[in-house]
Write a protein that holds these residues in place. Structure first.
Motif, PDB file in Angstrom:
ATOM      1  N   MET A  23       0.843  -1.205   0.000  1.00 37.86           N
ATOM      2  CA  MET A  23       0.000   0.000   0.000  1.00 37.86           C
ATOM      3  C   MET A  23       0.877   1.253   0.000  1.00 37.86           C
ATOM      4  N   PHE A  24       0.553   2.183  -0.936  1.00 40.11           N
ATOM      5  CA  PHE A  24       1.308   3.430  -1.018  1.00 40.11           C
ATOM      6  C   PHE A  24       0.794   4.414   0.021  1.00 40.11           C
ATOM      7  N   GLU A  25       1.710   5.100   0.665  1.00 38.78           N
ATOM      8  CA  GLU A  25       1.313   6.168   1.573  1.00 38.78           C
ATOM      9  C   GLU A  25       1.025   7.435   0.777  1.00 38.78           C
ATOM     10  N   ARG A  26      -0.004   8.159   1.202  1.00 38.92           N
ATOM     11  CA  ARG A  26      -0.346   9.395   0.517  1.00 38.92           C
ATOM     12  C   ARG A  26       0.765  10.406   0.732  1.00 38.92           C
ATOM     13  N   PRO A  27       1.258  11.035  -0.363  1.00 37.42           N
ATOM     14  CA  PRO A  27       2.336  12.015  -0.220  1.00 37.42           C
ATOM     15  C   PRO A  27       1.890  13.211   0.596  1.00 37.42           C
ATOM     16  N   ALA A  28       2.871  13.846   1.253  1.00 39.39           N
ATOM     17  CA  ALA A  28       2.560  15.001   2.100  1.00 39.39           C
ATOM     18  C   ALA A  28       1.978  16.143   1.281  1.00 39.39           C
ATOM     19  N   SER A  29       2.425  16.297   0.050  1.00 37.83           N
ATOM     20  CA  SER A  29       1.894  17.341  -0.812  1.00 37.83           C
ATOM     21  C   SER A  29       1.836  16.812  -2.233  1.00 37.83           C
ATOM     22  N   GLY A  30       0.933  17.347  -3.016  1.00 34.31           N
ATOM     23  CA  GLY A  30       0.804  16.903  -4.394  1.00 34.31           C
ATOM     24  C   GLY A  30      -0.231  15.816  -4.538  1.00 34.31           C
ATOM     25  N   GLU A  31      -0.966  15.857  -5.642  1.00 33.71           N
ATOM     26  CA  GLU A  31      -1.990  14.852  -5.891  1.00 33.71           C
ATOM     27  C   GLU A  31      -1.378  13.600  -6.494  1.00 33.71           C
ATOM     28  N   ARG A  32      -1.941  12.471  -6.142  1.00 36.05           N
ATOM     29  CA  ARG A  32      -1.486  11.190  -6.676  1.00 36.05           C
ATOM     30  C   ARG A  32      -2.009  11.064  -8.099  1.00 36.05           C
ATOM     31  N   ALA A  33      -1.104  10.894  -9.034  1.00 35.34           N
ATOM     32  CA  ALA A  33      -1.501  10.924 -10.445  1.00 35.34           C
ATOM     33  C   ALA A  33      -1.027   9.693 -11.204  1.00 35.34           C
ATOM     34  N   ILE A  34      -1.855   9.270 -12.157  1.00 34.70           N
ATOM     35  CA  ILE A  34      -1.475   8.272 -13.142  1.00 34.70           C
ATOM     36  C   ILE A  34      -1.290   9.019 -14.461  1.00 34.70           C
ATOM     37  N   LEU A  35      -0.138   8.845 -15.082  1.00 27.01           N
ATOM     38  CA  LEU A  35       0.152   9.525 -16.341  1.00 27.01           C
ATOM     39  C   LEU A  35      -0.140   8.576 -17.506  1.00 27.01           C
ATOM     40  N   VAL A  36      -0.750   9.114 -18.555  1.00 30.26           N
ATOM     41  CA  VAL A  36      -1.116   8.301 -19.718  1.00 30.26           C
ATOM     42  C   VAL A  36      -0.564   8.952 -20.977  1.00 30.26           C
ATOM     43  N   GLN A  37       0.193   8.177 -21.745  1.00 31.25           N
ATOM     44  CA  GLN A  37       0.674   8.657 -23.040  1.00 31.25           C
ATOM     45  C   GLN A  37       0.588   7.523 -24.050  1.00 31.25           C
ATOM     46  N   LEU A  38      -0.088   7.787 -25.157  1.00 31.28           N
ATOM     47  CA  LEU A  38      -0.246   6.796 -26.212  1.00 31.28           C
ATOM     48  C   LEU A  38       0.626   7.179 -27.402  1.00 31.28           C
ATOM     49  N   ASP A  39       1.107   6.163 -28.104  1.00 32.97           N
ATOM     50  CA  ASP A  39       1.984   6.363 -29.254  1.00 32.97           C
ATOM     51  C   ASP A  39       1.161   6.230 -30.528  1.00 32.97           C
ATOM     52  N   PHE A  40       1.056   7.327 -31.284  1.00 31.76           N
ATOM     53  CA  PHE A  40       0.340   7.318 -32.552  1.00 31.76           C
ATOM     54  C   PHE A  40       1.312   7.363 -33.731  1.00 31.76           C
ATOM     55  N   GLY A  41       2.560   6.946 -33.487  1.00 34.02           N
ATOM     56  CA  GLY A  41       3.549   6.894 -34.549  1.00 34.02           C
ATOM     57  C   GLY A  41       4.147   8.235 -34.907  1.00 34.02           C
ATOM     58  N   LYS A  90       1.234   3.304 -20.878  1.00 34.01           N
ATOM     59  CA  LYS A  90       1.581   3.566 -22.276  1.00 34.01           C
ATOM     60  C   LYS A  90       0.743   2.664 -23.172  1.00 34.01           C
ATOM     61  N   GLY A  91       0.725   3.001 -24.441  1.00 36.80           N
ATOM     62  CA  GLY A  91      -0.002   2.178 -25.405  1.00 36.80           C
ATOM     63  C   GLY A  91       0.269   2.666 -26.806  1.00 36.80           C
ATOM     64  N   ARG A  92      -0.129   1.880 -27.791  1.00 34.51           N
ATOM     65  CA  ARG A  92       0.046   2.252 -29.189  1.00 34.51           C
ATOM     66  C   ARG A  92      -1.287   2.101 -29.911  1.00 34.51           C
ATOM     67  N   ARG A  93      -1.630   3.114 -30.687  1.00 32.70           N
ATOM     68  CA  ARG A  93      -2.855   3.091 -31.473  1.00 32.70           C
ATOM     69  C   ARG A  93      -2.603   3.767 -32.819  1.00 32.70           C
ATOM     70  N   ASP A  94      -3.449   3.425 -33.786  1.00 31.28           N
ATOM     71  CA  ASP A  94      -3.371   4.093 -35.084  1.00 31.28           C
ATOM     72  C   ASP A  94      -4.001   5.476 -35.019  1.00 31.28           C
ATOM     73  N   ARG A  95      -5.101   5.574 -34.262  1.00 32.55           N
ATOM     74  CA  ARG A  95      -5.817   6.844 -34.137  1.00 32.55           C
ATOM     75  C   ARG A  95      -6.575   6.843 -32.811  1.00 32.55           C
ATOM     76  N   PRO A  96      -6.913   8.027 -32.291  1.00 37.06           N
ATOM     77  CA  PRO A  96      -7.667   8.079 -31.031  1.00 37.06           C
ATOM     78  C   PRO A  96      -9.058   7.480 -31.174  1.00 37.06           C
ATOM     79  N   ASP A  97      -9.532   6.861 -30.096  1.00 35.72           N
ATOM     80  CA  ASP A  97     -10.909   6.376 -30.048  1.00 35.72           C
ATOM     81  C   ASP A  97     -11.845   7.579 -29.894  1.00 35.72           C
ATOM     82  N   PRO A  98     -12.900   7.681 -30.712  1.00 41.25           N
ATOM     83  CA  PRO A  98     -13.780   8.859 -30.637  1.00 41.25           C
ATOM     84  C   PRO A  98     -14.432   9.063 -29.280  1.00 41.25           C
ATOM     85  N   ALA A  99     -14.739   7.962 -28.576  1.00 39.88           N
ATOM     86  CA  ALA A  99     -15.475   8.075 -27.316  1.00 39.88           C
ATOM     87  C   ALA A  99     -14.569   8.262 -26.108  1.00 39.88           C
TER      88      ALA A  99
END
Length: 370
Positions: A1-19, A46-55
């Motif tokens: 279990m991760f302890e909540r940091p003293a400052s700053g929001e806990r974030a998940i970063l997302v980056q997809l590769d579109f070539g 991370k992930g790889r896609r040809d194009r973004p999903d519209p939804a």
């Protein structure tokens, strides 16, 4: 279990590769942006896609992976290094059951944290409201429950308005105030022109070392730090360069790839100073592996604000971190087109002063300048 940091929001970063290429450089910059906004990044999806999903921008399986990762780390927010449409952002928040922030909102949030001057705060607030206006369809209930946070901070507004009419009034008021400041700047610019003072602006990618170079030339003591968007408010100082005479040097906001259009529009009055300069010193981080892409990003913004025709000298900064040495390069006409230096150590700064003197001399002799 991760302890909540003293400052700053806990974030998940997302980056997809579109070539698009330079995926690693974009991801590294994304991590710096998130940290600059005060986020504690606990995981990167991370992930790889040809194009973004519209939804949902990402596919169904990737959205499920993001949700599992966010639940595992008890994340407060999921940040995408991409521009999301209002519908995509709304659908993702429903699917992930937590706040979703896109790249534009992230950059706007950093600007909100950095703005110090009255004009800077007005410009950032205007950009935020114009960006948020496209997302009014989301409703504001989840925003009202927040007491700030990434993508929600504002430099001047007491509370995000829940009514389109009030939002429109606020935007009109901000535009009017900024126009007044723009008129005041125009008066100062005309006085400077009458005095035949050379106007030089420092431009470049964020964290390229513009403020450090500004201090090295003017001894002004302007704020400089190894962080993105350390400078938001334009600072101008007069200096005397042997052979050039008096010069007004301006340190401007740093650029970045995919700079939000709302931000460029809101900072139009400030950026106009760049377009009206006699010379641009385009500062480049010579030690960055991503320097070529950064140069293209800066040129793109200069094109957008109508400054692409202003004469430029390329300043390769941070040569102390490379195998290069201080010096100058000349174009086919014999004019100095680039200078290699280290603003931090001062090596090569004298070459830049010589380049300014040479430019001023050519300009005085040119019939067009007269």
């Amino acid at each position: 279990m991760f302890e909540r940091p003293a400052s700053g929001e806990r974030a998940i970063l997302v980056q997809l590769d579109f070539g698009e290429g330079d995926f690693a450089e974009r991801l590294a910059e994304f991590g710096m942006l998130a940290a600059s906004a005060g986020a504690t990044a606990l995981a990167v999806v991370k992930g790889r896609r040809d194009r973004p999903d519209p939804a949902h921008f990402a596919g169904t399986g990737k959205v499920a992976e993001i949700r599992e990762t966010a639940e595992l780390h008890q994340a407060d927010v999921v940040i995408f290094n991409h521009e999301l449409s209002p519908a995509q952002q709304r659908n993702l928040e429903r699917a992930l059951e937590r706040r979703v922030v896109d790249r534009s909102s992230l950059i706007l949030d950093i600007f909100a944290l950095r703005a110090r001057s009255h004009e800077g705060k007005l410009q950032v607030e205007l950009a935020q409201l114009q960006h948020l206006a496209t997302r009014l369809v989301r409703g504001w209930t989840h925003l009202e429950r927040q007491k700030g946070g990434i993508g929600l901070r504002g430099p001047g507004e007491k509370q995000l308005e829940t009514d389109r009419r009030l939002l429109g009034k606020r935007v009109a008021l901000l535009k009017d105030r900024l126009k007044q400041l723009e008129r005041q700047r125009a008066v100062r610019r005309r006085a400077r022109t009458r005095g035949e003072v050379l106007a030089v602006s420092l431009v470049g990618y964020t964290n390229a070392g513009k403020s450090t170079l500004f201090n090295a030339l003017t001894k002004a003591g302007a704020y400089a730090a190894d962080q993105l968007f350390a400078t938001l408010d334009t600072t101008s100082r007069r200096l005397f360069v042997e052979g050039a005479g008096p010069i007004v040097l301006s340190d401007t906001v740093g650029f970045i790839r995919d700079l939000p259009h709302a931000l460029v529009a809101a900072f139009h009055a400030t950026l106009e100073e760049t377009a009206r300069a006699d010379l641009l010193l385009h500062v480049v981080d010579a030690a960055s592996a991503d320097r070529d892409q950064q140069i293209r990003a800066v040129q793109g913004v200069l094109d957008e604000i109508g400054a692409s025709e202003v004469p430029q000298i390329l300043v390769w900064n941070k040569v102390d971190l490379t195998a290069g040495s201080p010096g100058v390069e000349r174009d086919d006409c014999g004019n100095i087109c680039s200078v290699r230096l280290s603003a931090r150590t001062g090596a090569g700064v004298a070459h830049l002063r010589d380049a300014l003197a040479e430019f001023a001399g050519v300009r005085r002799e040119s019939p067009a300048a007269a």
